[in-house]
Write a protein that holds these residues in place. Structure first.
Motif, PDB file in Angstrom:
ATOM      1  N   GLY A 308      66.618   9.788  35.250  1.00 46.99           N
ATOM      2  CA  GLY A 308      65.319   9.804  34.578  1.00 46.99           C
ATOM      3  C   GLY A 308      65.257  10.817  33.457  1.00 46.99           C
ATOM      4  O   GLY A 308      64.328  10.803  32.646  1.00 46.99           O
ATOM      5  N   GLY A 309      66.237  11.730  33.372  1.00 49.56           N
ATOM      6  CA  GLY A 309      66.305  12.668  32.250  1.00 49.56           C
ATOM      7  C   GLY A 309      66.811  11.939  31.011  1.00 49.56           C
ATOM      8  O   GLY A 309      67.153  10.754  31.055  1.00 49.56           O
ATOM      9  N   TYR A 310      66.875  12.659  29.895  1.00 43.72           N
ATOM     10  CA  TYR A 310      67.363  12.023  28.671  1.00 43.72           C
ATOM     11  C   TYR A 310      67.886  13.073  27.700  1.00 43.72           C
ATOM     12  O   TYR A 310      67.566  14.267  27.801  1.00 43.72           O
ATOM     13  N   LEU A 311      68.706  12.607  26.753  1.00 46.44           N
ATOM     14  CA  LEU A 311      69.243  13.460  25.697  1.00 46.44           C
ATOM     15  C   LEU A 311      68.586  13.079  24.377  1.00 46.44           C
ATOM     16  O   LEU A 311      68.307  11.905  24.140  1.00 46.44           O
ATOM     17  N   ILE A 312      68.363  14.060  23.515  1.00 43.64           N
ATOM     18  CA  ILE A 312      67.951  13.814  22.137  1.00 43.64           C
ATOM     19  C   ILE A 312      69.101  14.306  21.248  1.00 43.64           C
ATOM     20  O   ILE A 312      69.485  15.477  21.316  1.00 43.64           O
ATOM     21  N   ILE A 313      69.656  13.402  20.452  1.00 42.94           N
ATOM     22  CA  ILE A 313      70.818  13.743  19.617  1.00 42.94           C
ATOM     23  C   ILE A 313      70.396  13.730  18.152  1.00 42.94           C
ATOM     24  O   ILE A 313      69.947  12.710  17.631  1.00 42.94           O
ATOM     25  N   GLU A 314      70.516  14.882  17.501  1.00 38.62           N
ATOM     26  CA  GLU A 314      70.143  15.021  16.090  1.00 38.62           C
ATOM     27  C   GLU A 314      71.383  15.425  15.296  1.00 38.62           C
ATOM     28  O   GLU A 314      72.211  16.204  15.763  1.00 38.62           O
ATOM     29  N   HIS A 315      71.478  14.888  14.072  1.00 36.17           N
ATOM     30  CA  HIS A 315      72.622  15.191  13.207  1.00 36.17           C
ATOM     31  C   HIS A 315      72.132  15.895  11.938  1.00 36.17           C
ATOM     32  O   HIS A 315      71.172  15.453  11.315  1.00 36.17           O
ATOM     33  N   THR A 316      72.783  16.983  11.576  1.00 38.69           N
ATOM     34  CA  THR A 316      72.490  17.657  10.319  1.00 38.69           C
ATOM     35  C   THR A 316      73.793  17.795   9.534  1.00 38.69           C
ATOM     36  O   THR A 316      74.871  17.458  10.032  1.00 38.69           O
ATOM     37  N   GLU A 317      73.682  18.293   8.305  1.00 32.44           N
ATOM     38  CA  GLU A 317      74.875  18.459   7.479  1.00 32.44           C
ATOM     39  C   GLU A 317      75.826  19.478   8.097  1.00 32.44           C
ATOM     40  O   GLU A 317      77.043  19.344   8.011  1.00 32.44           O
ATOM     41  N   ALA A 318      75.254  20.519   8.736  1.00 34.29           N
ATOM     42  CA  ALA A 318      76.079  21.625   9.238  1.00 34.29           C
ATOM     43  C   ALA A 318      76.594  21.402  10.653  1.00 34.29           C
ATOM     44  O   ALA A 318      77.702  21.808  10.990  1.00 34.29           O
ATOM     45  N   LEU A 319      75.779  20.762  11.511  1.00 28.64           N
ATOM     46  CA  LEU A 319      76.174  20.634  12.919  1.00 28.64           C
ATOM     47  C   LEU A 319      75.383  19.508  13.593  1.00 28.64           C
ATOM     48  O   LEU A 319      74.479  18.927  13.012  1.00 28.64           O
ATOM     49  N   HIS A 320      75.776  19.228  14.834  1.00 28.13           N
ATOM     50  CA  HIS A 320      75.060  18.262  15.672  1.00 28.13           C
ATOM     51  C   HIS A 320      74.331  19.044  16.763  1.00 28.13           C
ATOM     52  O   HIS A 320      74.865  20.013  17.308  1.00 28.13           O
ATOM     53  N   VAL A 321      73.120  18.629  17.074  1.00 24.01           N
ATOM     54  CA  VAL A 321      72.327  19.304  18.100  1.00 24.01           C
ATOM     55  C   VAL A 321      71.942  18.301  19.182  1.00 24.01           C
ATOM     56  O   VAL A 321      71.471  17.199  18.883  1.00 24.01           O
ATOM     57  N   GLY A 327      62.753  14.890  31.643  1.00 24.42           N
ATOM     58  CA  GLY A 327      61.971  13.649  31.639  1.00 24.42           C
ATOM     59  C   GLY A 327      61.094  13.530  32.858  1.00 24.42           C
ATOM     60  O   GLY A 327      60.494  14.495  33.333  1.00 24.42           O
ATOM     61  N   ASN A 328      61.048  12.315  33.422  1.00 21.37           N
ATOM     62  CA  ASN A 328      60.186  12.072  34.593  1.00 21.37           C
ATOM     63  C   ASN A 328      60.960  12.167  35.897  1.00 21.37           C
ATOM     64  O   ASN A 328      60.610  11.555  36.892  1.00 21.37           O
ATOM     65  N   LYS A 329      62.062  12.952  35.862  1.00 20.26           N
ATOM     66  CA  LYS A 329      62.897  13.061  37.059  1.00 20.26           C
ATOM     67  C   LYS A 329      62.081  13.605  38.229  1.00 20.26           C
ATOM     68  O   LYS A 329      61.455  14.657  38.146  1.00 20.26           O
ATOM     69  N   SER A 330      62.089  12.870  39.319  1.00 16.11           N
ATOM     70  CA  SER A 330      61.418  13.350  40.538  1.00 16.11           C
ATOM     71  C   SER A 330      62.405  13.264  41.690  1.00 16.11           C
ATOM     72  O   SER A 330      62.833  12.184  42.074  1.00 16.11           O
ATOM     73  N   THR A 331      62.846  14.412  42.169  1.00 20.27           N
ATOM     74  CA  THR A 331      63.858  14.436  43.229  1.00 20.27           C
ATOM     75  C   THR A 331      63.348  15.277  44.387  1.00 20.27           C
ATOM     76  O   THR A 331      62.266  15.833  44.367  1.00 20.27           O
ATOM     77  N   ARG A 332      64.176  15.366  45.387  1.00 19.16           N
ATOM     78  CA  ARG A 332      63.791  16.121  46.588  1.00 19.16           C
ATOM     79  C   ARG A 332      64.265  17.572  46.531  1.00 19.16           C
ATOM     80  O   ARG A 332      64.220  18.278  47.522  1.00 19.16           O
ATOM     81  N   GLU A 333      64.752  18.012  45.359  1.00 15.46           N
ATOM     82  CA  GLU A 333      65.198  19.393  45.271  1.00 15.46           C
ATOM     83  C   GLU A 333      64.044  20.347  45.606  1.00 15.46           C
ATOM     84  O   GLU A 333      62.892  20.083  45.275  1.00 15.46           O
ATOM     85  N   GLU A 334      64.391  21.445  46.200  1.00 16.75           N
ATOM     86  CA  GLU A 334      63.361  22.387  46.654  1.00 16.75           C
ATOM     87  C   GLU A 334      62.789  23.223  45.516  1.00 16.75           C
ATOM     88  O   GLU A 334      61.659  23.679  45.574  1.00 16.75           O
ATOM     89  N   ASP A 335      63.577  23.458  44.462  1.00 19.36           N
ATOM     90  CA  ASP A 335      63.076  24.313  43.385  1.00 19.36           C
ATOM     91  C   ASP A 335      63.511  23.794  42.015  1.00 19.36           C
ATOM     92  O   ASP A 335      64.306  22.873  41.892  1.00 19.36           O
ATOM     93  N   GLN A 336      62.986  24.425  41.005  1.00 24.01           N
ATOM     94  CA  GLN A 336      63.238  24.029  39.622  1.00 24.01           C
ATOM     95  C   GLN A 336      64.704  24.238  39.243  1.00 24.01           C
ATOM     96  O   GLN A 336      65.269  23.464  38.480  1.00 24.01           O
ATOM     97  N   GLU A 337      65.324  25.303  39.770  1.00 21.70           N
ATOM     98  CA  GLU A 337      66.725  25.594  39.465  1.00 21.70           C
ATOM     99  C   GLU A 337      67.637  24.459  39.916  1.00 21.70           C
ATOM    100  O   GLU A 337      68.534  24.030  39.169  1.00 21.70           O
TER     101      GLU A 337
END
Length: 517
Positions: A308-321, A327-337
């Motif tokens: 449910g997560g996602y990547l945003i890929i941006e291109h510039t003259e100097a580098l790629h970011v 996203g809307n990821k909902s899991t059973r993990e106990e904490d944010q980490e």
């Protein structure tokens, strides 16, 4: 892990897709009329020597002169230049370099003006194809690639791939190749040569020498800008470099390609002939195997992750970011980490895939979701490095900083692969925002007032978007009718859906557009 290669022929060239466990990991487009491929060897002419850059510009037939830096000169450039000059002057030099006396090696910290002069003929090899506004990048460290070995003329060393780690195997390969390599030729032993027998290695070496000999035969009658040795096409080179026991299928939809690859497999791996298949079904090759669908979903600005997560890929003259989002990821993990670690793991795997798929080169900066624990950052870095191992390009992965930023440098030798999956909005031109409608109407009416009161236009029409057209026509006493009462002249409205919502044009009585200031 299974590998499959799919090659679809079009009028403009070949589309090449490499799948690993049914997932697309590499995509190439080999243009039919494409020149200046990596590995091609040309007879060039030195056009300009620039001491400030310690480099030279070489004419090999491209619209812009190719670039050759001093560091890309072979240590044995003097031998190469002497041999090239002798061949062009019809001297009886052996094509196998037998009896040729090698010149001293050049200084690593020397100057290019001591080696090259303007107008000189020189044998060069393309190491980077023309990218953007830049011409090809060249090297004089000539090499001929085979399946198991790389042949290096005017050298004598035998070097073994660092990926072969067994000391015993390295010694075995070094001893075998030293005993069979020709005089004045060096050899680089590739990773796939591990555990191969002498007869296989010697056969591959001989094929490389024959390719060199054919090139020298061509050089005798060559003119400046002529291609002396051609690298095999992209599909064949992928097969040559990657073919192993994990290759399950090679599917092509062109008879011509089928015959070429059949001959290649017969030469390098006859036991693999059964994996080559010809597609002649009613549906198109890429549609039948679901490749088209993968292409459309993988080349956008946003790339989805399984959780449910996602990547945003941006291109510039100097580098790629690349930005990683949960996203809307909902899991059973106990904490944010824990959530951040899991999303970042998925992202690291997908990013390694995207770098190969799009052939993104230069500097890549990745903004992972923040992780507080250093051990977690180290774990994500390990996942990223592990996933990058299958990449055939040279790369460096730096540790993730405490801000969650990872930096990668990746060699790019061809233009970046990009497939347009979106078009720019005609109204906002891709910015994501447009002028507020109230501002647009004010602007239109200000122009109208100026044209009617100051310029005293006799008869006028306005072309505008259907939304604005409806805005000025609505109601019993519409805004268009109010204009009539105000200016004592009827103003015609013409709707045009091809215009952006904020666009409008004024026409005079002759139907000519009135230039607005």
């Amino acid at each position: 892990m299974s590998n499959e290669l799919f090659i679809s022929s079009t009028e403009k060239g070949e589309r090449i897709a490499l799948l690993q466990d049914k997932r697309l990991i590499e995509y190439h487009f080999d243009e039919a009329e494409h020149q200046f491929s990596v590995g091609d060897i040309y007879l060039g002419t030195v056009k300009k020597v620039v001491s400030g850059l310690n480099a030279a510009f070489i004419d090999i037939g491209y619209e812009k002169d190719a670039f050759l830096h001093y560091h890309d000169l072979s240590p044995n450039i003097l031998s190469l230049n002497a041999y090239t000059k002798g061949i062009l002057n019809k001297k009886p030099f052996s094509k196998r370099l037998k009896g040729f006396k090698l010149k001293p090696q050049i200084d690593k910290l020397g100057k290019i003006t001591d080696v090259l002069t303007k107008g000189q003929s020189i044998l060069v090899q393309v190491v980077k194809e023309p990218i953007s506004s830049k011409g090809p990048r060249l090297s004089c460290d000539i090499s001929i690639a085979g399946r198991y070995v790389v042949l290096v003329p005017f050298a004598n060393a035998v070097n073994i791939s660092k990926k072969i780690t067994s000391k015993q195997e390295r010694q075995r390969l070094h001893k075998m190749l030293s005993s069979v390599k020709p005089e004045n030729f060096g050899v680089i032993v590739r990773t796939v040569a591990e555990n191969k027998e002498l007869d296989e290695l010697q056969k591959d070496l001989e094929e490389c020498v024959e390719k060199w000999e054919k090139g020298i035969f061509k050089l005798k009658k060559a003119k400046p800008r002529d291609r002396i040795v051609s690298e095999m096409n992209r599909a064949a080179s992928i097969l040559r470099d990657m073919l192993n026991d994990n290759f399950d299928n090679v599917v092509v939809d062109s008879k011509d390609n089928y015959e070429k690859l059949k001959a290649l497999l017969q030469s390098i791996a006859p036991e693999k002939l059964k994996i080559l298949k010809f597609h002649n079904g009613k549906s198109k090759l890429y549609e039948q195997y679901g490749i088209e669908r993968q292409l459309k979903s993988l080349f956008g600005r946003s790339v989805s992750l399984p959780s449910g997560g996602y990547l945003i890929i941006e291109h510039t003259e100097a580098l790629h970011v690349i930005d990683v989002n949960s996203g809307n990821k909902s899991t059973r993990e106990e904490d944010q980490e824990a959530t951040a670690v899991n999303v970042n793991k998925e992202a690291a795997r997908e990013i390694a895939r995207q770098l190969r798929l799009r052939d993104m080169g230069g500097i890549v900066v990745i903004d992972f979701i923040d992780m507080k624990q250093a051990a977690n950052r180290k774990e994500i870095n390990s996942v990223l490095k592990n996933e990058m191992k299958g990449d055939r390009s040279k790369y460096t992965v730096l540790p993730i900083t405490k801000f969650g930023l990872a930096q990668i440098t990746r060699q790019r030798v061809r233009p970046e692969m990009n497939i347009v999956t979106k078009e720019k909005c005609p109204s906002c031109n891709g910015t994501g925002s447009i002028q507020a409608s109230i501002t647009v109407t004010d602007l239109l009416e200000n122009h109208l007032d100026h044209l009617m009161e100051k310029q005293n236009e006799a008869k006028m029409s306005i072309i505008l978007h259907p939304f604005l057209y409806a805005y000025y026509r609505e109601g019993v006493i519409s805004r268009q009718l109010k204009w009539y009462f105000k200016y004592k002249k009827w103003i015609k409205l013409i709707k045009d859906s091809s215009l952006g919502i904020t666009e409008f044009h004024f026409l005079n009585a002759h139907g000519e557009e009135i230039e607005l200031k």
